[in-house]
Write an enzyme that holds these catalytic residues in place. Structure first.
Site, PDB file in Angstrom:
ATOM      1  N   ASP A 127       4.220  64.226   6.330  1.00 26.70           N
ATOM      2  CA  ASP A 127       5.270  63.432   6.946  1.00 26.70           C
ATOM      3  C   ASP A 127       6.172  62.910   5.835  1.00 26.70           C
ATOM      4  OD1 ASP A 127       6.468  61.906   9.130  1.00 26.70           O
ATOM      5  OD2 ASP A 127       4.489  62.100  10.060  1.00 26.70           O
ATOM      6  N   ASP A 172      10.637  62.447   9.401  1.00 26.59           N
ATOM      7  CA  ASP A 172      10.649  61.343  10.359  1.00 26.59           C
ATOM      8  C   ASP A 172      12.065  60.873  10.690  1.00 26.59           C
ATOM      9  OD1 ASP A 172       8.823  59.307  11.640  1.00 26.59           O
ATOM     10  OD2 ASP A 172      10.028  57.936  10.445  1.00 26.59           O
ATOM     11  N   GLU A 217      12.127  65.402  13.033  1.00 24.50           N
ATOM     12  CA  GLU A 217      12.006  64.684  14.301  1.00 24.50           C
ATOM     13  C   GLU A 217      13.398  64.190  14.686  1.00 24.50           C
ATOM     14  OE1 GLU A 217       9.821  60.740  16.209  1.00 24.50           O
ATOM     15  OE2 GLU A 217      10.739  60.704  14.252  1.00 24.50           O
ATOM     16  N   HIS A 235       1.428  61.189  18.094  1.00 25.34           N
ATOM     17  CA  HIS A 235       0.966  59.811  17.951  1.00 25.34           C
ATOM     18  C   HIS A 235       1.922  58.790  18.566  1.00 25.34           C
ATOM     19  CE1 HIS A 235       3.938  60.549  14.972  1.00 25.34           C
ATOM     20  NE2 HIS A 235       4.012  59.265  14.691  1.00 25.34           N
ATOM     21  N   ASP A 236       3.068  59.249  19.084  1.00 28.88           N
ATOM     22  CA  ASP A 236       4.064  58.330  19.651  1.00 28.88           C
ATOM     23  C   ASP A 236       4.089  58.313  21.175  1.00 28.88           C
ATOM     24  OD1 ASP A 236       5.039  57.459  17.209  1.00 28.88           O
ATOM     25  OD2 ASP A 236       6.521  59.068  17.081  1.00 28.88           O
TER      26      ASP A 236
HETATM   27  C1  GLC Z   1       8.883  58.137  14.112  1.00 32.79           C
HETATM   28  C2  GLC Z   1       7.378  58.124  14.051  1.00 32.79           C
HETATM   29  C3  GLC Z   1       6.888  56.847  14.630  1.00 32.79           C
HETATM   30  C4  GLC Z   1       7.440  55.703  13.814  1.00 32.79           C
HETATM   31  C5  GLC Z   1       8.958  55.781  13.716  1.00 32.79           C
HETATM   32  C6  GLC Z   1       9.460  54.903  12.633  1.00 32.79           C
HETATM   33  O1  GLC Z   1       9.344  58.137  15.402  1.00 32.79           O
HETATM   34  O2  GLC Z   1       6.859  59.246  14.685  1.00 32.79           O
HETATM   35  O3  GLC Z   1       5.502  56.777  14.685  1.00 32.79           O
HETATM   36  O4  GLC Z   1       7.064  54.496  14.388  1.00 32.79           O
HETATM   37  O5  GLC Z   1       9.406  57.069  13.392  1.00 32.79           O
HETATM   38  O6  GLC Z   1       9.056  55.406  11.387  1.00 32.79           O
END
Ligand code: GLC
Ligand code: CA
Length: 582
Positions: A113, A209, A263, A335-336
């Protein structure tokens, strides 16, 4: 001519052929809850090391690690305080290298990540930056004398005052996640050096991210008032310099055989294409969110009844838009998001819907990601009070919305939406602490671990786990499922999802029922009267036929004799038709 050829060759070698990621599938590890190797109740890299055989046996070819770095855990690793080390709770750099080496020896890739929109407020850069306006780190973050009206994703307004410096800093996420100032070339150099650090260690790529948020509009203008969060997004989503900055990072990756998946919260196909294709291509794939909104609006917290039509629309939109141009990242969980069986499937038809959901997405065109626990069908946890939840965004949602509703109603929303549901310890066995740890786990184990666990599913040939293994193997060995074109049938049908994957000479037809009752499936025109081979079905051979289920529920059987006519609750099948048959 010769010169041109030579030039092409040179160009090729500068840009190593990276299509290897297309036939792969990945397993995502959120390490804290995966496996505890040293008995302190917290998942770690010792646990991961011992489970690599399990992961390999699933049939995946790579692992994406959610952040493993030192972090005060305000957002469980997504608030990094040191990019060049491993959180002591998870192990050491040496242990990480051992995991990396073993994974490589087993033929698996590892991606990390890359969290560069923000750091932790405990990162040394921020500790320096907040001291004043004239130190080397003062412009590493985004400071203003007066805040604008932006909201943060996780904690109220997006600005926090620091008396020491006499200014506000921007945080698009939690207060403990100050946004980096990507316009500062020194910050971009830091990012590149972090990337090189990982790549030099042997890491194979990055999951980047919230990557479409890293470039903010100059002057940070106010957003639309009274539109929470979304009202200001146009000032930082796909910001003015995003492609330029990502282009710089891509250059680093080109020097290695490195793969990048970004992402992209709230990304649209049109904006995604700008990252994924053309001369300025800066990412190999993007995680989009459209298909995660089939039972909610904008966020899981604003719940709506599940709509299969909405889900299919999202799936097909991306499949059609990227066809032949770019490559999809396929996922249903991470995980989100809360667990998918609890959302789009049925906890009652647990095995059936868990296996059907696998079929619904694994055979689309793209690279599938499977999140730890998804392969055994883990479901949402229902904790009794809000105090038991630990995720910062869960608490924020609870505090912010529907505060006048009775507590039970507010908690029900948390049950449906909390990220904590995806973060309960992995259920390895039906024994103590679900086999996750010798000692009390850091977070609640879902009480259904006695039934839903790896050990039990290993023994059951028709388990969700064994079904995932079959699916991944089938995908790998079936050209049409890997490379074929995608076409959807019956997009308006509220119960069925049908799509074909077609290559010259071979077609696969995927049929998924999202209904908790038997439904009749009319064959799409090109397949009528053709004899396809059933290559996958999520019901065991000896399971009762749909017709019998119908009799039980005293429904009328129409045309029950029609081949492939009736589908049982959450049934999924894949048929293969060879050349000349369609
Ligand atoms: C992304 C991650 C998430 C995190 C956010 C801020 O969406 O997947 O878990 O809280 O970024 O870093
Ligand atoms: Ca541990």
């Amino acid at each position: 001519m010769k010169d041109q050829e030579q030039k092409n060759e040179q160009e090729k070698s500068r840009q190593p052929e990276k299509d290897w990621y297309k036939s792969m599938s990945f397993y995502q590890i959120w390490v804290r809850s995966f496996a505890d190797g040293n008995g302190d109740g917290i998942g770690d890299l010792y646990g991961v090391y011992d489970k690599l055989e399990y992961i390999k046996k699933l049939g995946v070819d790579g692992i994406w690690f959610s952040p493993l770095y030192p972090s005060p855990n305000a957002d469980f690793g997504y608030d990094i305080s040191d990019y060049r080390d491993i959180h002591p709770e998870y192990g050491t750099l040496q242990q990480f290298q051992k995991v990396l080496e073993k994974a490589h020896d087993m033929g698996m890739k590892i991606i990390m990540d890359l969290v560069i929109n923000h750091t932790s407020d405990e990162h040394p850069w921020f500790l320096e930056s907040k001291k004043g306006r004239d130190n080397p780190y003062s412009d590493y973050y985004i400071w203003r004398d007066t805040p604008n009206n932006w909201d943060s994703m996780f904690e109220g307004k997006a600005w926090e005052y620091v008396p020491e410096r006499g200014q506000y800093y921007l945080h698009l996420f939690a207060k403990k996640q100050p946004d980096l100032n990507m316009d500062n070339p020194k910050v971009r150099e830091e990012v590149k050096s972090i990337m090189r650090f990982c790549l030099d260690m042997g890491v194979d790529g990055f999951r980047e991210d919230v990557i479409n948020f890293i470039s903010k509009r100059e002057g940070l203008p106010d957003g639309i008032p009274f539109v929470p969060v979304l009202g200001s997004m146009m000032h930082y989503k796909d910001g003015p310099h995003i492609h330029e900055y990502l282009g710089e990072f891509r250059k680093v990756c080109r020097q290695y055989d490195c793969f990048q998946v970004g992402e992209g919260p709230m990304t649209t196909v049109e904006s995604a294409k700008k990252y994924l294709m053309g001369p300025h291509k800066s990412l190999d794939m993007m995680f989009s969110f459209d298909h995660m909104m089939a039972d909610c609006m904008f966020t899981e917290y604003i719940h709506r009844p599940f709509s299969l039509v909405k889900l299919k629309k999202a799936f097909s939109k991306w499949q059609y838009a990227l066809a032949g141009k770019a490559w999809n990242a396929l996922y249903l969980e991470n995980h989100d998001h809360p667990r998918v069986i609890s959302r789009y499937g049925s906890e009652h038809f647990h095995r059936e819907s868990g296996t059907m959901l696998a079929v619904s997405y694994l055979f689309q065109q793209g690279t599938p990601f499977i999140y730890q626990g998804q392969e055994i069908g883990m479901t949402n946890i229902r904790l009794k009070s809000i105090e038991q939840y630990v995720d910062v965004s869960t608490h924020n949602n609870y505090r912010k919305y529907h505060v006048k509703d009775p507590v039970e109603k507010r908690l029900e929303r948390i049950h449906l939406s909390s990220r904590d549901s995806a973060r309960t310890p992995m259920q390895w066995t039906g024994g103590k602490n679900a086999g996750f740890s010798e000692n009390r786990p850091w977070f609640y184990v879902n009480p259904n671990y006695t039934k839903i666990n790896v050990e039990a599913e290993e023994k059951d040939p028709s388990s969700i786990l064994n079904f995932y293994r079959r699916c991944l193997k089938l995908r790998k060995t079936t050209e049409a499922l890997l490379w074929g074109t995608y076409k959807e049938y019956y997009p308006a049908d509220p119960n069925l999802y049908l799509y074909e994957r077609r290559l010259p000479g071979s077609v696969c037809l995927v049929i998924c029922s999202f209904a908790g009752f038997p439904v009749r499936v009319p064959m799409p025109k090109p397949f009528r009267g053709k004899r396809g081979k059933l290559i996958l079905c999520n019901y065991p051979k000896n399971a009762p036929k749909a017709e019998n289920l119908l009799r039980k529920t005293e429904q009328k059987i129409e045309n029950a004799a029609v081949a492939h006519g009736w589908f049982r609750p959450y049934e999924a099948r894949v048929y293969q038709f060879e050349e000349g048959e369609t």
